[in-house]
Write a protein that holds these residues in place. Structure first.
Motif, mmCIF file in Angstrom:
data_model
loop_
_atom_site.group_PDB
_atom_site.id
_atom_site.type_symbol
_atom_site.label_atom_id
_atom_site.label_comp_id
_atom_site.label_asym_id
_atom_site.label_seq_id
_atom_site.Cartn_x
_atom_site.Cartn_y
_atom_site.Cartn_z
ATOM 1 N N UNK A 24 0.859 -1.174 0.000
ATOM 2 C CA UNK A 24 0.000 0.000 0.000
ATOM 3 C C UNK A 24 0.900 1.229 0.000
ATOM 4 N N UNK A 25 0.343 2.436 0.001
ATOM 5 C CA UNK A 25 1.201 3.632 -0.040
ATOM 6 C C UNK A 25 2.194 3.726 1.115
ATOM 7 N N UNK A 26 1.820 3.252 2.307
ATOM 8 C CA UNK A 26 2.774 3.330 3.416
ATOM 9 C C UNK A 26 3.932 2.366 3.220
ATOM 10 N N UNK A 27 3.669 1.221 2.601
ATOM 11 C CA UNK A 27 4.757 0.273 2.324
ATOM 12 C C UNK A 27 5.780 0.900 1.384
ATOM 13 N N UNK A 28 5.294 1.435 0.252
ATOM 14 C CA UNK A 28 6.198 2.090 -0.685
ATOM 15 C C UNK A 28 6.764 3.381 -0.095
ATOM 16 N N UNK A 29 5.918 4.123 0.597
ATOM 17 C CA UNK A 29 6.364 5.409 1.140
ATOM 18 C C UNK A 29 7.516 5.250 2.109
ATOM 19 N N UNK A 30 7.360 4.322 3.066
ATOM 20 C CA UNK A 30 8.412 4.132 4.066
ATOM 21 C C UNK A 30 9.649 3.486 3.459
ATOM 22 N N UNK A 31 9.450 2.518 2.577
ATOM 23 C CA UNK A 31 10.583 1.803 1.971
ATOM 24 C C UNK A 31 11.392 2.700 1.035
ATOM 25 N N UNK A 32 10.726 3.254 0.035
ATOM 26 C CA UNK A 32 11.463 4.011 -0.984
ATOM 27 C C UNK A 32 11.765 5.423 -0.493
ATOM 28 N N UNK A 33 10.913 5.951 0.383
ATOM 29 C CA UNK A 33 11.243 7.233 1.002
ATOM 30 C C UNK A 33 12.527 7.136 1.806
ATOM 31 N N UNK A 122 1.758 5.615 10.981
ATOM 32 C CA UNK A 122 2.261 4.915 9.800
ATOM 33 C C UNK A 122 3.753 4.692 9.971
ATOM 34 N N UNK A 123 4.283 3.780 9.172
ATOM 35 C CA UNK A 123 5.738 3.613 9.167
ATOM 36 C C UNK A 123 6.407 4.812 8.515
ATOM 37 N N UNK A 124 5.710 5.473 7.599
ATOM 38 C CA UNK A 124 6.272 6.674 6.980
ATOM 39 C C UNK A 124 6.479 7.784 8.015
ATOM 40 N N UNK A 125 5.558 7.881 8.965
ATOM 41 C CA UNK A 125 5.748 8.849 10.048
ATOM 42 C C UNK A 125 6.990 8.510 10.859
ATOM 43 N N UNK A 126 7.234 7.217 11.058
ATOM 44 C CA UNK A 126 8.429 6.793 11.790
ATOM 45 C C UNK A 126 9.702 7.103 11.007
ATOM 46 N N UNK A 127 9.660 6.937 9.695
ATOM 47 C CA UNK A 127 10.840 7.253 8.889
ATOM 48 C C UNK A 127 11.139 8.747 8.968
ATOM 49 N N UNK A 128 10.104 9.581 9.019
ATOM 50 C CA UNK A 128 10.346 11.012 9.184
ATOM 51 C C UNK A 128 10.969 11.277 10.553
ATOM 52 N N UNK A 147 10.115 13.359 0.678
ATOM 53 C CA UNK A 147 8.974 13.997 1.332
ATOM 54 C C UNK A 147 7.663 13.562 0.690
ATOM 55 N N UNK A 148 7.643 13.505 -0.615
ATOM 56 C CA UNK A 148 6.440 13.099 -1.346
ATOM 57 C C UNK A 148 6.018 11.679 -0.964
ATOM 58 N N UNK A 149 6.969 10.772 -0.913
ATOM 59 C CA UNK A 149 6.668 9.384 -0.581
ATOM 60 C C UNK A 149 6.204 9.234 0.859
ATOM 61 N N UNK A 150 6.864 9.924 1.784
ATOM 62 C CA UNK A 150 6.472 9.830 3.186
ATOM 63 C C UNK A 150 5.089 10.429 3.410
ATOM 64 N N UNK A 151 4.810 11.521 2.738
ATOM 65 C CA UNK A 151 3.484 12.142 2.835
ATOM 66 C C UNK A 151 2.416 11.187 2.305
ATOM 67 N N UNK A 152 2.697 10.531 1.187
ATOM 68 C CA UNK A 152 1.750 9.569 0.621
ATOM 69 C C UNK A 152 1.487 8.432 1.603
ATOM 70 N N UNK A 153 2.540 7.951 2.242
ATOM 71 C CA UNK A 153 2.369 6.876 3.213
ATOM 72 C C UNK A 153 1.503 7.284 4.386
ATOM 73 N N UNK A 154 1.679 8.507 4.836
ATOM 74 C CA UNK A 154 0.898 8.993 5.978
ATOM 75 C C UNK A 154 -0.564 9.163 5.614
ATOM 76 N N UNK A 155 -0.849 9.817 4.493
ATOM 77 C CA UNK A 155 -2.264 10.023 4.166
ATOM 78 C C UNK A 155 -2.931 8.712 3.772
ATOM 79 N N UNK A 156 -2.152 7.776 3.246
ATOM 80 C CA UNK A 156 -2.717 6.474 2.919
ATOM 81 C C UNK A 156 -3.131 5.701 4.152
ATOM 82 N N UNK A 157 -2.251 5.653 5.157
ATOM 83 C CA UNK A 157 -2.542 4.862 6.352
ATOM 84 C C UNK A 157 -3.473 5.571 7.337
ATOM 85 N N UNK A 158 -3.672 6.867 7.167
ATOM 86 C CA UNK A 158 -4.609 7.571 8.048
ATOM 87 C C UNK A 158 -5.946 7.828 7.366
ATOM 88 N N UNK A 159 -6.098 7.347 6.108
ATOM 89 C CA UNK A 159 -7.337 7.624 5.396
ATOM 90 C C UNK A 159 -7.581 9.112 5.246
#
Length: 313
Positions: A24-33, A122-128, A147-159
């Motif tokens: 999902x977006x958080x998976x890609x966001x945290x990984x590739x971010x 989200x894990x993206x929040x943790x990466x930040x 930043x774009x990827x981490x933001x996507x992960x956050x909004x994805x996992x928080x709906x």
């Protein structure tokens, strides 16, 4: 712990980052971010994102081709993955050292370093948060791509900040990320625009879901229905939250028939449902979980248990 992660990153020339299957977006966001973050601040390091690509994530980015030899002497980091069975690319344990960074319940405490924060959205929040430590300790800077990827992960996992996992910290992090130069409208369109065939299937779901007096609901999507709407099981991931708009609903399950199993997607507006997912070999967050059933009889037992849970609250 974040300082220990940074010190470990500094020790390795090759770093391979994994995430979970069915991303999902958080998976890609945290990984590739994280990949871009490390590459930017340590340009001499080789940083790779492992795992198969899912076409629904085309709008975000793409993983790398990783060879067996790349794992020799490498640091492996796994983000957004609660248990080892769900790690995409099972070569994750062939590196020299393993780090886990995740926000799911820590039922599988794997890794030489394990950073888990179930209070994070989200894990993206943790990466930040990792970035903020690097910023202080090593003068790290963040690129717009990260930043774009981490933001996507956050909004994805928080709906889009609607889920209870959203905290003041989540808004603070998002506020920092939107200061970077990326097109939020384009990103949002990529995340939430749907083909007409998916919208037609969504209409079918609204017309055919069943809900009892306790607010437990379900809808079954058979292979015949998928074929009728020309939709794949992967496509349906965009429709998981659909029934959340129904007044009076407490929790729901969407059952998608795949070739050899039935995908169980559980969501809740109150009752805790991740223990139910665990009963059927799955897991996840208290309000958003998944599992697998291997027959419609087993899927019906998931529905019965969901009804029991909703009746008890």
């Amino acid at each position: 712990m974040y300082s220990q992660i940074i010190d470990t990153i500094k020790q390795f020339d090759t770093i391979i980052i994994h995430r979970h299957v069915r991303p999902d977006p958080d998976a890609y966001g945290s990984q590739i971010g994280l990949k871009y973050m490390i590459s930017h601040n340590y340009p001499n390091k080789r940083v790779l994102a492992a795992g198969g690509h899912d076409y629904t994530m085309d709008f975000l980015d793409f993983p790398d081709a990783v060879e067996d030899t790349d794992f020799e002497g490498a640091l492996v980091i796994v983000t957004d993955t609660a248990n080892t069975d769900r790690i995409d690319d099972q070569r994750y344990d062939t590196g020299a050292k393993l780090i886990k960074i995740d926000h799911h319940p820590n039922d599988d405490n794997y890794g030489d370093i394990c950073q888990v924060d179930v209070t994070a959205s989200s894990s993206s929040e943790m990466i930040y948060e990792l970035f903020t430590y690097g910023q202080i300790e090593e003068n790290w800077t963040l690129t717009a791509a990260s930043a774009r990827l981490l933001y996507a992960g956050i909004i994805g996992d928080t709906g889009r900040f609607l889920f209870p996992s959203t905290t003041q910290k989540t808004f603070d992090v998002a506020g920092e990320l939107i200061k970077y130069d990326f097109d939020r409208n384009e990103l949002h369109n990529g995340m939430y625009e749907m083909d007409r065939k998916l919208l037609h299937l969504q209409g079918y779901m609204y017309q055919n879901f069943e809900m009892n007096e306790d607010g437990a609901a379900f809808v079954k999507i058979t292979r015949d229905i998928l074929a009728e709407f020309d939709v794949t099981p992967t496509d349906t991931s965009l429709l998981v939250g659909t029934l959340g708009n129904v007044k009076g609903i407490k929790a729901w399950v969407i059952l998608i028939e795949e070739e050899s199993e039935i995908r169980v997607r559980l969501r809740s507006k109150g009752p805790v449902i991740n223990n139910l997912a665990k009963e059927f070999g799955g897991g996840g967050h208290p309000m958003a979980s998944g599992a697998v059933a291997y027959s419609w009889e087993e899927a019906d037992r998931v529905i019965e248990r969901l009804e029991e849970i909703c009746a008890s609250v």
